[in-house]
Design a protein around this motif. Sequence first.
Motif, PDB file in Angstrom:
ATOM      1  N   PRO A   1      68.516  94.257  46.511  1.00  0.00           N
ATOM      2  CA  PRO A   1      68.201  95.688  46.389  1.00  0.00           C
ATOM      3  C   PRO A   1      69.337  96.587  46.877  1.00  0.00           C
ATOM      4  O   PRO A   1      69.582  97.649  46.294  1.00  0.00           O
ATOM      5  N   ALA A   2      70.040  96.149  47.907  1.00  0.00           N
ATOM      6  CA  ALA A   2      71.173  96.938  48.397  1.00  0.00           C
ATOM      7  C   ALA A   2      72.325  96.917  47.391  1.00  0.00           C
ATOM      8  O   ALA A   2      72.989  97.937  47.179  1.00  0.00           O
ATOM      9  N   VAL A   3      72.552  95.777  46.754  1.00  0.00           N
ATOM     10  CA  VAL A   3      73.565  95.685  45.698  1.00  0.00           C
ATOM     11  C   VAL A   3      73.184  96.620  44.553  1.00  0.00           C
ATOM     12  O   VAL A   3      74.021  97.366  44.030  1.00  0.00           O
ATOM     13  N   ASP A   4      71.911  96.588  44.149  1.00  0.00           N
ATOM     14  CA  ASP A   4      71.445  97.460  43.063  1.00  0.00           C
ATOM     15  C   ASP A   4      71.610  98.930  43.423  1.00  0.00           C
ATOM     16  O   ASP A   4      72.034  99.743  42.590  1.00  0.00           O
ATOM     17  N   HIS A   5      71.292  99.281  44.656  1.00  0.00           N
ATOM     18  CA  HIS A   5      71.438 100.671  45.108  1.00  0.00           C
ATOM     19  C   HIS A   5      72.903 101.091  45.054  1.00  0.00           C
ATOM     20  O   HIS A   5      73.239 102.191  44.608  1.00  0.00           O
TER      21      HIS A   5
ATOM     22  N   ASP B   1      73.917 101.624  41.424  1.00  0.00           N
ATOM     23  CA  ASP B   1      73.369 102.892  40.929  1.00  0.00           C
ATOM     24  C   ASP B   1      74.208 104.076  41.408  1.00  0.00           C
ATOM     25  O   ASP B   1      74.526 104.979  40.628  1.00  0.00           O
ATOM     26  N   ALA B   2      74.566 104.079  42.671  1.00  0.00           N
ATOM     27  CA  ALA B   2      75.363 105.176  43.223  1.00  0.00           C
ATOM     28  C   ALA B   2      76.740 105.227  42.573  1.00  0.00           C
ATOM     29  O   ALA B   2      77.221 106.306  42.197  1.00  0.00           O
ATOM     30  N   MET B   3      77.379 104.085  42.420  1.00  0.00           N
ATOM     31  CA  MET B   3      78.693 104.045  41.759  1.00  0.00           C
ATOM     32  C   MET B   3      78.576 104.468  40.304  1.00  0.00           C
ATOM     33  O   MET B   3      79.441 105.179  39.787  1.00  0.00           O
ATOM     34  N   GLY B   4      77.514 104.043  39.630  1.00  0.00           N
ATOM     35  CA  GLY B   4      77.311 104.426  38.232  1.00  0.00           C
ATOM     36  C   GLY B   4      77.128 105.925  38.078  1.00  0.00           C
ATOM     37  O   GLY B   4      77.669 106.536  37.149  1.00  0.00           O
TER      38      GLY B   4
END
Length: 146
Positions: A98-102, A105-108
Amino acid sequence: MAVAWKSIAVTVALAAAASGIGAWAGATWVLNKQTPPSLHEIVHKDLDLSSEQHRKIDSIEDRFAEQRLTLEGRVQAANRELAEAIRVSNGDSRVVQPAVDHFHDAMGDLQQATIAHIFEMRSVMTDAQARRFDRSMVEALSADAR
């Protein structure tokens, strides 16, 4: 049979930890890269903009500067979250993912806003300026990929 499952569990845990560490290292590298943006130089020095175009682009850049600070703050927060997840995970990918996904998302979001900013500036240019701008952008992006 129990030994085989333990080996699989250890392999999965190590793979999750390596994945998280790789994402963290990449994020750290991106956030610490302090090269001045060549985009500014391309726009303000290479395109022979009129004073009206400079005024419009300055306004666009001022607006984006505020947005970029907010988005970069989100990326930094996600990076800290990822670091903490890696610290407490003991190789548990359910904690790290979940931290990787977060972080992704922020970088995207930052990347999408940057692309929108580039196209907004491009809309102020003449066709000839836009072609030179596009060539310069392609060259800059291609050089970064090497």
